[in-house]
Motif scaffolding. Sequence first.
Motif, PDB file in Angstrom:
ATOM      1  N   GLU A  56       0.661  -1.169   0.051  1.00  0.00           N
ATOM      2  CA  GLU A  56       0.021   0.213   0.117  1.00  0.00           C
ATOM      3  C   GLU A  56       0.863   1.158  -0.190  1.00  0.00           C
ATOM      4  O   GLU A  56       1.917   1.393   0.546  1.00  0.00           O
ATOM      5  CB  GLU A  56      -0.976   0.074   1.134  1.00  0.00           C
ATOM      6  N   ASP A  57       0.264   2.233  -0.570  1.00  0.00           N
ATOM      7  CA  ASP A  57       1.100   3.288  -0.723  1.00  0.00           C
ATOM      8  C   ASP A  57      -0.081   4.632  -0.209  1.00  0.00           C
ATOM      9  O   ASP A  57      -1.143   4.476  -0.720  1.00  0.00           O
ATOM     10  CB  ASP A  57       1.328   4.148  -2.110  1.00  0.00           C
ATOM     11  N   ASP A  58       0.427   5.342   0.807  1.00  0.00           N
ATOM     12  CA  ASP A  58      -0.784   6.390   1.091  1.00  0.00           C
ATOM     13  C   ASP A  58      -0.254   7.677   1.350  1.00  0.00           C
ATOM     14  O   ASP A  58       0.900   8.010   1.119  1.00  0.00           O
ATOM     15  CB  ASP A  58      -1.640   5.626   2.425  1.00  0.00           C
ATOM     16  N   ARG A  59      -1.187   8.566   1.837  1.00  0.00           N
ATOM     17  CA  ARG A  59      -0.969   9.966   1.986  1.00  0.00           C
ATOM     18  C   ARG A  59       0.093  10.325   3.080  1.00  0.00           C
ATOM     19  O   ARG A  59       0.172   9.591   4.032  1.00  0.00           O
ATOM     20  CB  ARG A  59      -2.122  10.963   2.082  1.00  0.00           C
ATOM     21  N   GLU A  60       0.993  11.363   2.716  1.00  0.00           N
ATOM     22  CA  GLU A  60       2.042  11.753   3.654  1.00  0.00           C
ATOM     23  C   GLU A  60       1.482  12.872   4.836  1.00  0.00           C
ATOM     24  O   GLU A  60       1.699  13.205   5.893  1.00  0.00           O
ATOM     25  CB  GLU A  60       3.232  12.209   3.345  1.00  0.00           C
ATOM     26  N   ILE A  61       0.251  13.602   4.284  1.00  0.00           N
ATOM     27  CA  ILE A  61      -0.249  14.552   5.344  1.00  0.00           C
ATOM     28  C   ILE A  61      -1.578  13.975   5.673  1.00  0.00           C
ATOM     29  O   ILE A  61      -2.526  13.401   4.765  1.00  0.00           O
ATOM     30  CB  ILE A  61      -0.589  15.866   4.449  1.00  0.00           C
ATOM     31  N   GLU A  62      -1.711  13.895   6.845  1.00  0.00           N
ATOM     32  CA  GLU A  62      -2.944  13.308   7.362  1.00  0.00           C
ATOM     33  C   GLU A  62      -3.877  14.266   8.546  1.00  0.00           C
ATOM     34  O   GLU A  62      -3.454  15.165   8.993  1.00  0.00           O
ATOM     35  CB  GLU A  62      -2.530  12.064   8.587  1.00  0.00           C
ATOM     36  N   THR A  63      -4.922  13.649   8.671  1.00  0.00           N
ATOM     37  CA  THR A  63      -5.936  14.519   9.489  1.00  0.00           C
ATOM     38  C   THR A  63      -5.805  13.843  10.935  1.00  0.00           C
ATOM     39  O   THR A  63      -5.170  12.787  11.122  1.00  0.00           O
ATOM     40  CB  THR A  63      -7.446  14.326   9.221  1.00  0.00           C
ATOM     41  N   ASP A  64      -6.107  14.503  12.050  1.00  0.00           N
ATOM     42  CA  ASP A  64      -5.926  13.953  13.300  1.00  0.00           C
ATOM     43  C   ASP A  64      -6.540  12.831  13.548  1.00  0.00           C
ATOM     44  O   ASP A  64      -6.165  11.663  14.326  1.00  0.00           O
ATOM     45  CB  ASP A  64      -6.653  15.131  14.425  1.00  0.00           C
ATOM     46  N   PHE A  65      -7.593  12.394  12.933  1.00  0.00           N
ATOM     47  CA  PHE A  65      -8.495  11.130  12.864  1.00  0.00           C
ATOM     48  C   PHE A  65      -7.449  10.125  12.752  1.00  0.00           C
ATOM     49  O   PHE A  65      -7.360   9.175  13.259  1.00  0.00           O
ATOM     50  CB  PHE A  65      -9.500  11.052  12.029  1.00  0.00           C
ATOM     51  N   TYR A  66      -6.716  10.036  11.338  1.00  0.00           N
ATOM     52  CA  TYR A  66      -5.801   8.746  10.851  1.00  0.00           C
ATOM     53  C   TYR A  66      -4.751   8.927  11.987  1.00  0.00           C
ATOM     54  O   TYR A  66      -3.969   7.760  11.951  1.00  0.00           O
ATOM     55  CB  TYR A  66      -5.490   9.129   9.510  1.00  0.00           C
ATOM     56  N   ASN A  67      -4.320  10.276  11.924  1.00  0.00           N
ATOM     57  CA  ASN A  67      -2.903  10.320  12.852  1.00  0.00           C
ATOM     58  C   ASN A  67      -2.908   9.533  14.423  1.00  0.00           C
ATOM     59  O   ASN A  67      -2.095   9.145  14.856  1.00  0.00           O
ATOM     60  CB  ASN A  67      -2.336  11.816  12.944  1.00  0.00           C
ATOM     61  N   PHE A  68      -4.111  10.185  14.839  1.00  0.00           N
ATOM     62  CA  PHE A  68      -4.280   9.865  16.224  1.00  0.00           C
ATOM     63  C   PHE A  68      -5.532   9.085  16.607  1.00  0.00           C
ATOM     64  O   PHE A  68      -5.354   7.986  17.277  1.00  0.00           O
ATOM     65  CB  PHE A  68      -4.135  11.347  17.221  1.00  0.00           C
ATOM     66  N   ASP A  69      -6.739   9.708  16.389  1.00  0.00           N
ATOM     67  CA  ASP A  69      -7.886   9.135  17.110  1.00  0.00           C
ATOM     68  C   ASP A  69      -8.143   7.739  16.530  1.00  0.00           C
ATOM     69  O   ASP A  69      -8.314   6.833  17.460  1.00  0.00           O
ATOM     70  CB  ASP A  69      -9.075   9.946  16.514  1.00  0.00           C
TER      71      ASP A  69
ATOM     72  N   PHE B 225       5.135  17.642  13.106  1.00  0.00           N
ATOM     73  CA  PHE B 225       4.737  18.661  12.260  1.00  0.00           C
ATOM     74  C   PHE B 225       3.342  19.206  11.732  1.00  0.00           C
ATOM     75  O   PHE B 225       2.790  18.309  11.050  1.00  0.00           O
ATOM     76  CB  PHE B 225       5.600  18.496  10.808  1.00  0.00           C
ATOM     77  N   TYR B 226       2.980  19.929  12.498  1.00  0.00           N
ATOM     78  CA  TYR B 226       1.406  20.378  12.096  1.00  0.00           C
ATOM     79  C   TYR B 226       1.483  21.191  10.771  1.00  0.00           C
ATOM     80  O   TYR B 226       2.239  22.117  10.763  1.00  0.00           O
ATOM     81  CB  TYR B 226       0.490  21.050  13.024  1.00  0.00           C
ATOM     82  N   THR B 227       0.258  21.064  10.108  1.00  0.00           N
ATOM     83  CA  THR B 227       0.246  21.903   8.942  1.00  0.00           C
ATOM     84  C   THR B 227      -0.926  22.832   8.995  1.00  0.00           C
ATOM     85  O   THR B 227      -0.750  23.615   9.818  1.00  0.00           O
ATOM     86  CB  THR B 227       0.148  21.387   7.492  1.00  0.00           C
ATOM     87  N   THR B 228      -1.864  22.937   8.351  1.00  0.00           N
ATOM     88  CA  THR B 228      -3.168  23.627   8.562  1.00  0.00           C
ATOM     89  C   THR B 228      -3.828  22.859   9.920  1.00  0.00           C
ATOM     90  O   THR B 228      -3.569  21.876  10.157  1.00  0.00           O
ATOM     91  CB  THR B 228      -4.104  23.700   7.317  1.00  0.00           C
TER      92      THR B 228
END
Length: 365
Positions: A154-167, A184-187
Motif C-alpha cells: 500500500e502507498d498512502d498520503r503523507e499529510i494526515e488528519t488528526d483522525f488517522y494520525n491519532f484518534d 509537524f502540524y500544517t493547517t
Amino acid sequence: MTGQVNDPVKEVESAREAFEREFERFARFTSEAGGGLSSLKDAESELRGLAELRVRHAGKKSAIAAAKKLIGRVPAEQRASFGQLVQTAEAHITDSVNAAELALKTFIETARTARESIDVTIPGRRPRAGHLHPITLMRQRIEDIFVSLGYAVEDDREIETDFYNFDALNIPEGHPARDPQDTFYTTQGHALRSQTSTVQIHAMQRRGAPVRMIAPGRVFRRDTPDPTHNPMFYQVEGLCVDRGITMAHLKGTLAEFVHRLFGPETRTRFRPSYFPFTEPSAEVDYSCFNCSGDGCRICKWSGWIELGGSGMVHPNVLRAAHVDPEEFTGFAFGLGIDRTCARIYELDDIRLLFENDVRFLEQFR
Ligand code: DAH
C-alpha cells in the motif's frame, strides 16, 4: 577620333598590371597546396574576395570591358593587334581567377568533407548509468519478501488528519505523540504523518477484513538532525487481520522475514512494550547478522539488533476502521527502513542517506 583615347595599348597594359597587383595574394592558392589557408572560414572569405576581384577586373564596368569598346575605334591597321592584346589580357584575367577559384573551392570541399566525416574508430561516450538509492534497494527487498508471503503493498498520503494520525490509532487526547513538539502540524487539524501506522486505517477502510498489507513510506518528526536522527525517515508498516490471528502468527511472520532478509540462522526475540494501537505490544529484536549473537561493533556488543515495534491490533483500532473485533483479530508491526540500511552498511551517520552526495550513493550500485 583618337583624341578621346590617350593610348589604348597603355590602358590595357595598366589594366593588366592593376589586376596583377590585386591578384597576387590569390595566386598562391594555385601554387602551394592549400596556399597557406588555415581554415574553412578563411577559404570562404577568400573566395568572396576573389569574386569581387573578378567583377572589378573582368566585369561590365572594368577597364578591360572599356578597352574592348575601343577596338572598333583604333586605326584599322592597329585593330588586329590591339584586339589581340585585349583578348589576351582578358583571357589572362579570367583564366587566373578561374584557376584560383577552383583551388579555393577544392580546399573548401575537402575541408567540409573532413568536418562532416566521423571517425568510427573513436570509442563511444558511455552515458553514466544511474542506479537505485540504497533506501529504495532495501525497500524493494522488504517488499519482495512480504509480497511472497501474500501481502499487498500500500502507498498512502503523507499529510494526515488528526483522525488517522491519532484518534483511529487509539492515541488519546493529551498523549505525548500529539505534542506539537514532536509532530509537524500544517493547517488546522492536519499534520505530516509521524508513523506509517496511519495506513492501517486507510487499508482496512478500503479493503475491509481480512487484509494483509505492508505500507512503506516517509514519516516526519520534529527531531534535530544528528547521526541517528533525521526529521524525515522511512518506515514499513505491516498489518494482517483475519479470523483467528494470534501472536503466534506475528512471531512466525517476523521470524520468516528476518530469515529471508538476513539468513535462516537469524533468531528473533520479543520484548513486552507499549503502543496505543496494539495490545499486547512488543519490541522485536533479531540476532546480529554480523556476529550471530556473540557481540560485535555492529550490535553494540549486545548480540541483538532492534527491528521495530509490533503487537496485536487494539480492538479500538479495528472498530475505528469498521472491522468487528468480535469476528476479526490481527497483528501489526512497524520497521525502520533507513535504520536497517544504516545497520547493514555500517553507516555511522544516518544523514548520509538523505544528503544525496553521489560520492556516497555511487557505492551502492
Ligand atoms: N508506529 C510505531 C513507531 O513509529 C511502530 C509500530 C509499533 C508500528 C507497533 C506498529 C505496531 O504497527 O503494531 O514507532
